[in-house]
Design an enzyme around this catalytic site. Structure first.
Site, PDB file in Angstrom:
ATOM      1  CE  LYS A 166      -3.324   7.188 -11.484  1.00  0.00           C
ATOM      2  NZ  LYS A 166      -4.525   7.922 -11.019  1.00  0.00           N
ATOM      3  N   GLY A 340      13.844  -8.799  -6.077  1.00  0.00           N
ATOM      4  CA  GLY A 340      14.580  -7.593  -6.427  1.00  0.00           C
ATOM      5  C   GLY A 340      15.170  -6.874  -5.235  1.00  0.00           C
ATOM      6  CE  LYS A 341      11.290  -6.501   0.070  1.00  0.00           C
ATOM      7  NZ  LYS A 341      11.346  -5.053   0.286  1.00  0.00           N
ATOM      8  CD  GLU A 375       2.948  -6.144   6.040  1.00  0.00           C
ATOM      9  OE1 GLU A 375       3.412  -5.841   4.929  1.00  0.00           O
ATOM     10  OE2 GLU A 375       1.734  -6.414   6.224  1.00  0.00           O
ATOM     11  CG  ASP A 394      -0.676 -10.815   0.652  1.00  0.00           C
ATOM     12  OD1 ASP A 394      -0.637 -10.557  -0.570  1.00  0.00           O
ATOM     13  OD2 ASP A 394      -0.610  -9.932   1.529  1.00  0.00           O
ATOM     14  CG  HIS A 399       6.657 -11.901  -1.217  1.00  0.00           C
ATOM     15  ND1 HIS A 399       6.702 -11.729  -2.581  1.00  0.00           N
ATOM     16  CD2 HIS A 399       5.714 -11.036  -0.763  1.00  0.00           C
ATOM     17  CE1 HIS A 399       5.824 -10.807  -2.934  1.00  0.00           C
ATOM     18  NE2 HIS A 399       5.210 -10.379  -1.852  1.00  0.00           N
TER      19      HIS A 399
END
Length: 642
Positions: A166, A340-341, A375, A394, A399
């Protein structure tokens, strides 16, 4: 081979022994079809004697065989070409290496290519067509395949009722539709275990969709257009309830998709793209159900899976084996949204499209490479998942390792997916396996009103899962010998930031020293991935005026300033990756051997972190820059954090 201009490929057979021949080729390297034909001809020469064989473009644009080696030779060539062409030049070469050990192909300029039949003169090649110059690095340019797909497609989203679908998958699909980048004919099927009515499912999605427009120029007409496009999009969306391990339900869903949509496009065929927005525990079951009950009857079947791809080498090996039983490597698209960045994609363009960087991109000129991920918030709402993974799994193992590979790999032979990923794998293989001595681990602690990691009710009191990690990599190859690659990632830090900082060595000779301009390193190349995407270079300049004062300034490429309009409508990483998957383009997806090597680097250290309580995990304050201990890690490698 080396790229040469010219419209024809000339082939000369020179006897080397009773059963081998040397083939010299000169071909127009930017013609992919001709490259494949050249390999096919090479195979033919091992099977049948060819007196003469050339390839030339016909008026319709397709390549045709012209030869005096007889109808049999042309027939064999025509039969072999379809089998080799889909492999591309690199894949066909691999096939040749398996099938024959005596073949050698050498590129020569057209003007030096001798005619294949001494009694018949080959006409000289026509003047080369005008073309843009190749990048200085020698990487062959390739038109992007990520335009609007033309073939009809059925997109099936597993886990359609969950948060990932979603919040990420469906908004990305709608944005592609909004920007006219989905095929003209498509349908989207949401598939999940939850029993939902069609309208209830559509209503739940509508809340998450938006049109990415500039609020300053947004008006009633734009709002009306946005609403109409949402209605048009939702009209193509349906929902089907079933279990991920239920082959019968998946087969029934596929039959309904075929009856409702795919049978109307039998002439062109219809691809199926499955997006698995589901927990990794049901990847294998889903792959089995898709393979046995949900494959596209008239097109390609592609399956996109999300990380995590296992939690160590052993678990990834099992996942890979389970998937390989049901799907081919070509059908599997392992998505890492960092690839995809926009700025991550730009790393290769910056490195290999600008000649000035290549001579400096090595251990003689670079002091260290630092990759940061910060973050400013903790694990709020994700504590259960995060405590089972930690910051290393993570963020770092996937990444940031992808970013490191793009920064440090060698130039690929072309922009084809396998060429790019081959170089990434070579780089990963050169990285020394990490130990716990290469890490600094920490957890955030309460600071004022900000809670500590252990204050979260979902976090076990005895948890030693790191929320911050810094580590140092050694790359054992000629280019990077002795250059420390530092990586740090953490939650509850002082800012939101993801960037790469390449620190060049001090200017030799001592004429201008770092102390003369504030003690900072004179030259750094910084790639800021988020937020406010930018690339800038620091240089030393004299301050204007009647002084000799020096200062460090920036040569700044800020995306918001240089491409203001494009920056306002910057596509989400998921949009680019889904579009590539629809087009069958795999350069931005992880290959099986990439992940094996990435886990090889991290797994031993991860195992010891979790099993040995003597491995230190210190505290740092919520909102700080991280633990002081990370500086000792850098100092031990002779460098310092920026």
């Amino acid at each position: 081979g080396t790229p040469f201009e010219g419209e024809r490929a000339y082939f000369e057979t020179v006897p080397r022994s009773t059963d081998r021949q040397e083939i010299r080729t000169a071909m127009q390297m930017h013609g992919g079809v001709q490259r494949c034909l050249a390999v096919a001809l090479a195979v033919c020469s091992l099977i049948l004697p060819l007196d003469a064989f050339t390839v030339a473009p016909n008026p319709g644009g397709a390549s045709v065989f012209r030869g005096v080696g007889g109808a049999a030779s042309r027939a064999v060539a025509a039969r072999l070409t379809p089998a080799l062409a889909p492999m591309g030049l690199r894949g066909a070469a691999r096939q040749l290496r398996r099938d024959s050990s005596g073949l050698r192909m050498v590129a020569i300029p057209p003007e030096r290519a001798a005619p294949t039949d001494r009694s018949r003169k080959t006409p000289p090649p026509p003047p080369p067509p005008a073309r843009a110059s190749q990048p200085a690095s020698g990487v062959a340019s390739k038109p992007s395949t990520s335009g609007r797909p033309t073939k009809p497609v059925t997109i099936v989203v597993f886990g359609a009722s969950g948060d990932l679908a979603k919040k990420k998958t469906f908004p990305a699909l709608f944005s592609l539709f909004y920007h006219n980048l989905l095929p003209e004919d498509f349908q989207i099927v949401g598939y999940a275990r939850k029993d939902l009515e069609q309208q209830a499912f559509r209503d739940s999605l509508m809340e998450m969709l938006s049109c990415r427009v500039d609020p300053e120029t947004f008006d009633a007409n734009e709002g009306q257009r946005c609403a109409e496009l949402m209605d048009d999009f939702m009209a193509k969306v349906s929902y089907f309830s079933g279990g991920y391990d239920d082959e019968g339900a998946v087969s029934e869903m596929g039959a309904k998709a075929q009856a409702d949509f795919e049978d109307k496009h039998k002439a062109t065929g219809v691809d199926r793209l499955y997006y698995l927005a589901i927990p990794p525990t049901v990847f294998a079951d889903s792959a089995r159900s898709i393979s046995r009950g949900g494959k596209a009857p008239t097109g390609d079947t592609r399956v996109v899976i999300e990380k995590p791809f296992g939690r160590d080498s052993a678990s990834y090996e099992k996942l890979s084996t389970d998937l390989a039983k049901e799907l081919t490597e070509e059908q599997i698209y392992r998505i890492d949204h960092y690839l995809g960045k926009e700025l991550v994609q730009n790393i290769m363009a910056m490195r290999f499209g600008n000649f000035i960087f290549e001579p400096l991109w090595d251990s003689r000129h670079i002091d260290s490479v630092q990759i940061d991920f910060k973050e400013p918030f903790g694990v709020e709402g994700r504590a259960g998942y995060f405590d089972n993974s930690g910051i290393v799994r993570d963020i770092m193992q996937n990444h940031l390792m992808q970013v490191l590979a793009l920064l440090a790999m060698e130039a690929p032979a072309s922009m084809d997916a396998d060429d790019v990923r081959d170089e990434k794998v070579k780089l990963l293989r050169a990285i020394k396996t990490l130990s716990t001595d290469d890490f600094c681990l920490a957890q955030y602690a309460a600071n004022g009103k900000k809670p500590g990691y252990h204050d979260d009710e979902e976090v076990p009191k005895e948890s030693r899962t790191p929320t911050f990690a810094a580590c140092a990599f050694e790359i054992n190859n000629r280019r990077w010998d002795g250059v420390p690659f530092l990586m740090r990632a953490g939650k509850a830090l002082d800012e939101r930031l993801a960037q790469v900082r390449i620190r060049f060595k001090e200017t030799p000779g001592g004429l201008y020293r770092s102390e003369d301009h504030g003690g900072e390193r004179a030259n750094e190349l910084v790639i800021r991935l988020q937020p406010d995407e930018a690339i800038y270079m620091t240089v030393v300049n004299k301050v204007p005026g009647l002084t000799n004062e020096l200062t460090r300034t920036k040569l700044d490429l800020s995306y918001s300033a240089e491409w203001a309009e494009a920056a306002e409508d910057m596509p989400d990483a998921y949009e680019r990756l889904i579009l590539d998957a629809l087009n069958g383009e795999k350069a931005l997806f992880c290959r099986d051997d990439e992940l094996r090597e990435a886990w090889r680097v991290f797994s031993p250290a991860l195992e010891r972190m979790e099993s040995d309580e003597s491995v230190e995990c210190v505290d740092y304050d919520y909102g700080s820059d991280g633990p002081e201990e990370m500086h000792k890690l850098a100092e031990g490698r002779g460098v310092e954090w920026a």
